[in-house]
Design a protein around this motif. Structure first.
Motif, PDB file in Angstrom:
ATOM      1  N   ASN A  19      -2.692  -0.203  14.840  1.00 29.29           N
ATOM      2  CA  ASN A  19      -2.553   1.224  14.554  1.00 29.29           C
ATOM      3  C   ASN A  19      -3.940   1.845  14.458  1.00 29.29           C
ATOM      4  N   MET A  20      -4.263   2.723  15.419  1.00 33.93           N
ATOM      5  CA  MET A  20      -5.583   3.366  15.457  1.00 33.93           C
ATOM      6  C   MET A  20      -5.480   4.865  15.194  1.00 33.93           C
ATOM      7  N   ALA A  40      -4.510   4.085   5.158  1.00 34.35           N
ATOM      8  CA  ALA A  40      -4.603   3.366   6.430  1.00 34.35           C
ATOM      9  C   ALA A  40      -4.917   1.895   6.189  1.00 34.35           C
ATOM     10  N   ALA A  41      -4.445   1.056   7.097  1.00 37.43           N
ATOM     11  CA  ALA A  41      -4.704  -0.385   7.011  1.00 37.43           C
ATOM     12  C   ALA A  41      -6.045  -0.690   7.668  1.00 37.43           C
ATOM     13  N   ARG A  51     -13.997  -2.086   0.518  1.00 40.51           N
ATOM     14  CA  ARG A  51     -12.630  -1.984   0.053  1.00 40.51           C
ATOM     15  C   ARG A  51     -11.715  -2.348   1.209  1.00 40.51           C
ATOM     16  N   THR A  52     -10.590  -2.898   0.912  1.00 37.82           N
ATOM     17  CA  THR A  52      -9.642  -3.301   1.946  1.00 37.82           C
ATOM     18  C   THR A  52      -8.277  -2.728   1.631  1.00 37.82           C
ATOM     19  N   LYS A  53      -7.676  -2.085   2.626  1.00 35.14           N
ATOM     20  CA  LYS A  53      -6.299  -1.622   2.509  1.00 35.14           C
ATOM     21  C   LYS A  53      -5.408  -2.638   3.205  1.00 35.14           C
ATOM     22  N   SER A  54      -4.456  -3.203   2.490  1.00 35.47           N
ATOM     23  CA  SER A  54      -3.629  -4.249   3.067  1.00 35.47           C
ATOM     24  C   SER A  54      -2.651  -3.661   4.055  1.00 35.47           C
ATOM     25  N   GLY A  55      -2.336  -4.444   5.095  1.00 42.42           N
ATOM     26  CA  GLY A  55      -1.374  -4.008   6.085  1.00 42.42           C
ATOM     27  C   GLY A  55      -1.229  -5.049   7.164  1.00 42.42           C
ATOM     28  N   VAL A  79     -15.886   1.281   9.990  1.00 39.49           N
ATOM     29  CA  VAL A  79     -14.459   1.305   9.694  1.00 39.49           C
ATOM     30  C   VAL A  79     -13.747   0.552  10.807  1.00 39.49           C
ATOM     31  N   ARG A  80     -12.962  -0.456  10.438  1.00 40.82           N
ATOM     32  CA  ARG A  80     -12.245  -1.281  11.419  1.00 40.82           C
ATOM     33  C   ARG A  80     -10.877  -1.657  10.856  1.00 40.82           C
ATOM     34  N   PRO A  81      -9.932  -1.989  11.709  1.00 43.53           N
ATOM     35  CA  PRO A  81      -8.607  -2.383  11.204  1.00 43.53           C
ATOM     36  C   PRO A  81      -8.691  -3.645  10.347  1.00 43.53           C
TER      37      PRO A  81
END
Length: 968
Positions: A676-677, A737-738, A848-852, A750-752
């Protein structure tokens, strides 16, 4: 010091000057101030101290003041402190065949006399005299040894160019914001280059003497701008030596310091010390700023960090020995002087100025402010007088001669305008005072004026406060805000800007009319500070901090990777049968770009990444070996890697391993789907916003990530902008966002989630194994690069010393029989564990990391399922696929080498400091091919071709081999 203002130790021999002029109405005052001493000269501690006999003041060697038994016991347990300064604390005068030694007065001498109970102190420095004959040097060395001192002998030419030239004509003015000398000021000296060479030569002589006295465990304390190169020379002689460096002058703003030629060399030399000390936080801040702006290093709250090596930088305000002044006030000699001075000053308020006659002391400004006060307040014209002690210095320099004439002219004008037959408003003395005379004068005056235009500390204010506490009516301290003492005594003093004559005039009025209760409260604050922050406490604190810093550095060394053992790594490579080499690109094997006139890297040229010329032949040789697999693993775009490596036979992994191809094949994606971009557009707006507002920053747009880079911008401003950017990102575009936000040393990416070199390496290796019909085990792995901490899990992937841990994103793993098995653990530390490790060892960490989830429902959790958006190849069912049983990783701790380039704190096992070392290492690997590969390897080779066939031979045979086979 003023460069010199507080200590004769680092400046020169005690001055002995006669008055330039003595007005008739000053005769009586001169008799009161100097009944026994004629025109005696004083030390250079503010130019007013007369030397005292060595025997009356105590020996510097602690043992000579104690019983022999206690001395022997102390020598066994006390740590040795080697104090290294330009000047020894004793003045040597030749007396026939012998030497007369007298203790010089000064803040540093007093301070280090106080640490003798905890340390065995030994002083090393120049004796202040030229001793050309060997007999004289031997006798002086023997005499000084009895006093705990070791001389450094300098010839007259070295002294002239090193001390009078570079120290006093270049460094001292610059550090006091006067600016570099013009050509006319250097007419009597040689070129600046010659002076700097003499400066380094003198520092080398100091280093040699220090090293001859050094014993393991000693603390070496270097002092002042005279010895800025000394820490480097000492560390070159013994890297484990504990070295501290302290500056006794201001350190200028980076905008002033950057005008100095050879500015970088001096900064780098000082940074080799373990601890760097300054009088005030401002000076420490300016030094750190100079290191970040000029050297491009990272400033931290602890100091300056250079690729994992931390140099501590801190403020250590010096003090005085207040007991010496308090006890002096109780002596009959000082009491008699006080009584006579008060009788002479009866009925009038007395203000005092004690300075060297120097351009930075602000004496003309002080006199003009006093003149304005007398103009505005005629009622004070015969009720207040100013006693100004101004000791001439460097009387042979034209600027100082003009200053002397200017001061005398102003004094004469004021005395002519406001004086009378029976009264003179300014008592000006061109001379120094004995210690007991100075104490009496301190105790007898109502206001002291310290108006330095720029001063390292200026301890006159401390001494005045110490001598005022025994009075019934305390005096008032008027202090320049540009002196270091302003940060210590600002609470109890009246701070003024000496350039603002009106402001100083107003401060004089406030001081003279101050109520008694306010005087007492201000004196109480000042006296508490002076008696608490003594010279002894200053020295004890610095040495204690230096010891702690060395211990902390040793603890950091335990977590700092070792230098790559080149011979071992090359030897294991030669012995191995099938090798895997994984290389980073940027800052690993890229060309170094020189700017015009070597001012730094050319920014435009550096943006266009180019392979280092020294790597080309080595890579060609290694790629020609069918038993060596080369992988370039980079965050760069595919076009960049194609341009740099298109002519070689190797694997290319672009954008952190998300795209992969062999140079003889097509690009394929290793990205799990769906990716998801949707966040890209909003993040691009934020990056563009900060790019417009941060000069020389730029945005790199990649297919799987966005990078804002500020490595060419102002470092401090860039870090502030990066912090603001992170706040914008997490409160808006990517709040749900993940994605991962990775902050590098001078970048924000910023990367997935899951897009990292470590997460991609298993898919890359699996593709290589699948595509290459290997008949030998991979028994040698080298992983080398300059990776961000988020990507350093690639180092731990193969590490046999780390525990097996199953990747939560992966359900398939290679087994020892070559099959993919869900139950088997892989040879790598999970990314989560790696991040925890790096968070402790490296500042460049995941913010920081957003889980997904990155995996599609159809993929069944397998990371090896690839989208065919970028290739016509069909998807592979990795769970049902079987590989040849000979395809096995057979590596041990002796055959696996992970190496970080340019970073000493890393998850890698080893490190190399620069690209040049990487080039040398790969040239050594290429040199192992002195024989054809089929003869060099003992195992059965995949092909019979040799390295000597060259790349063109292998390319010609490409039609007969698998197009994705490494070595084709």
């Amino acid at each position: 010091m003023l460069g010199h203002s507080w200590s004769c130790l680092l400046q020169g021999p005690p001055l002995d000057v006669e008055p330039y002029m003595q007005e008739l109405d000053l005769i009586k005052l001169l008799k009161l101030l100097s009944p026994n001493e004629g025109g005696g000269g004083g030390g250079r501690r503010e130019g007013v101290r007369r030397v005292e006999s060595y025997e009356s003041s105590g020996n510097l060697s602690s043992g000579q003041q104690q019983p022999q038994q206690l001395q022997q016991q102390q020598q066994r347990v006390a740590q040795r402190l080697l104090v290294v300064a330009n000047r020894l604390p004793v003045s040597a005068i030749r007396d026939g065949d012998g030497w007369d030694l007298k203790l010089s007065a000064g803040g540093l001498v007093s301070a280090l006399l106080g640490v003798k109970q905890n340390f065995e102190t030994r002083w090393i420095g120049w004796a202040g005299v030229n001793v050309p004959d060997e007999e004289g040097r031997a006798s002086l060395t023997e005499a000084l040894a009895l006093k705990g001192c070791v001389p450094v002998f300098l010839d007259e030419d070295t002294v002239d160019q090193y001390y009078n030239g570079y120290c006093n004509n270049v460094l001292w003015p610059l550090f006091h914001y006067i600016g570099l000398p013009q050509e006319d000021r250097l007419a009597a000296t040689r070129s600046m280059d010659s002076q700097f060479n003499a400066y380094k030569h003198a520092n080398q002589l100091f280093a040699q003497v220090v090293f001859s006295q050094y014993q393991e465990g000693d603390v070496v304390w270097c002092h002042d701008y005279h010895l800025m190169c000394l820490p480097k020379f000492l560390k070159d002689l013994d890297s484990h030596m504990k070295v501290g460096w302290f500056l006794h002058t201001p350190f200028p703003s980076s905008e002033i310091y950057r005008t100095l030629p050879l500015r970088s060399e001096l900064l780098k030399a000082v940074l080799t010390a373990d601890l760097i000390g300054f009088h005030t936080y401002d000076y420490a801040r300016h030094f750190v700023s100079a290191c970040t702006r000029i050297l491009g290093l990272e400033g931290t709250p602890e100091g300056v960090e250079d690729h994992g090596k931390l140099t501590r930088v801190s403020a250590f305000p010096i003090g005085i020995d207040p007991d010496r002044f308090i006890q002096a006030l109780e002596t009959d000699q000082v009491k008699l002087h006080i009584k006579e001075l008060r009788r002479f000053f009866a009925g009038r308020k007395v203000m005092l100025g004690v300075d060297r006659l120097d351009m930075i002391k602000g004496i003309p400004q002080k006199l003009l402010a006093f003149e304005m006060f007398l103009e505005k307040h005629p009622e004070w014209q015969e009720n207040v007088l100013l006693v100004q002690i101004a000791v001439p210095t460097r009387t042979d320099v034209p600027e100082y001669q003009r200053l002397t004439s200017q001061v005398h002219e102003i004094v004469g004008r004021i005395n002519g305008r406001f004086g009378s037959v029976t009264f003179v408003p300014i008592h000006h003395l061109d001379r120094s005072l004995a210690f007991h005379e100075l104490c009496a004068l301190y105790a007898s005056t109502d206001v002291v004026l310290v108006t330095s235009l720029r001063d390292g500390m200026n301890l006159v204010s401390y001494e005045y406060v110490a001598c005022q506490n025994s009075k019934k009516t305390e005096g008032v301290l008027v202090l320049s805000e540009f002196s270091g003492a302003a940060q210590s005594l600002g609470a109890g003093a009246l701070l003024v800007n000496p350039w603002n004559i009106r402001e100083m005039c107003g401060a004089i009025e406030v001081a003279l009319n101050m109520p008694e209760n306010e005087r007492k409260e201000r004196q109480r604050h000042n006296f508490t500070h002076v008696t608490t922050h003594t010279a002894q406490a200053w020295a004890d604190t610095f040495v204690s901090e230096l010891n702690d810093t060395v211990v902390e550095a040793e603890l950091r060394t335990l977590h700092t990777v070792l230098h790559l053992p080149l011979e071992t790594a090359v030897g294991r490579f030669r012995e191995s049968k099938n090798r895997l080499l994984i290389l980073g690109f940027n800052a690993t094997i890229t060309a170094q770009v020189e700017g015009p006139r070597r001012r730094g890297p050319d920014q435009i040229m550096e943006m266009n990444l180019q392979l280092h010329p020294g790597m080309r032949d080595s890579l060609a040789t290694l790629c020609a070996d069918p038993n060596t697999i080369l992988v370039i693993l980079s965050g760069s775009e595919r076009t960049v890697l194609d341009e740099a490596f298109g002519d070689y036979s190797m694997w290319l992994a672009a954008e952190n391993g998300m795209f992969l191809r062999h140079t003889h094949g097509e690009w394929m994606t290793t990205m799990p789907e769906p990716l998801n971009m949707d966040w890209v557009e909003s993040v691009q707006l934020v990056f563009d916003y900060f790019c417009e507002r941060t000069p020389r920053s730029f945005v790199e747009t990649r297919e799987t990530s966005l990078v804002w880079n500020y490595k060419y911008a102002d470092g401090e401003f860039g870090r502030v902008q990066a912090r603001n950017m992170l706040q914008h990102l997490w409160t808006g575009p990517i709040s749900n966002a993940a994605v991962d936000v990775v902050q590098g040393s001078k970048s924000v990416e910023v990367r997935p989630v899951g897009v990292s070199k470590g997460a991609a390496i298993d898919r890359i290796i699996a593709e290589i194994i699948r595509s290459k019909d290997m008949r030998l085990q991979i028994d040698y792995v080298m992983c080398m690069g300059h990776f961000l901490s988020k990507d350093e899990d690639v180092y731990t992937y193969f590490d046999p010393k780390l525990p097996f841990e199953r990747d939560r994103h992966s359900s398939t793993h290679l087994t020892t029989n070559g099959k993919l098995d869900k139950a088997a653990g892989d040879r790598r530390l999970a990314a989560k564990s790696c991040d925890r490790y790096l968070a402790k060892s490296n500042k460049m960490a995941v913010v920081r990391t957003k889980s997904g989830s990155l995996l599609s429902p159809e993929s069944n959790g397998s990371p090896y399922t690839r989208s065919n958006s970028f290739t016509d190849r069909k998807n592979i069912d990795w769970e049902t696929m079987e590989l040849d049983s000979s395809v096995v990783m057979n590596i041990s701790a002796d055959t696996y080498f992970s190496c970080a380039v340019g970073r000493k704190s890393s998850a890698a096992r080893y490190s190399l400091s620069s690209t040049e070392e990487v080039v040398d290492f790969f040239q050594a690997l290429a040199n192992t091919y002195s024989k054809p590969v089929s003869e060099a390897n003992s195992g059965p080779p995949l092909h019979s071709s040799s390295a000597s066939m060259g790349l063109h031979v292998l390319q010609a045979a490409g039609d007969q081999l698998c197009p994705l086979q490494c070595g084709t």
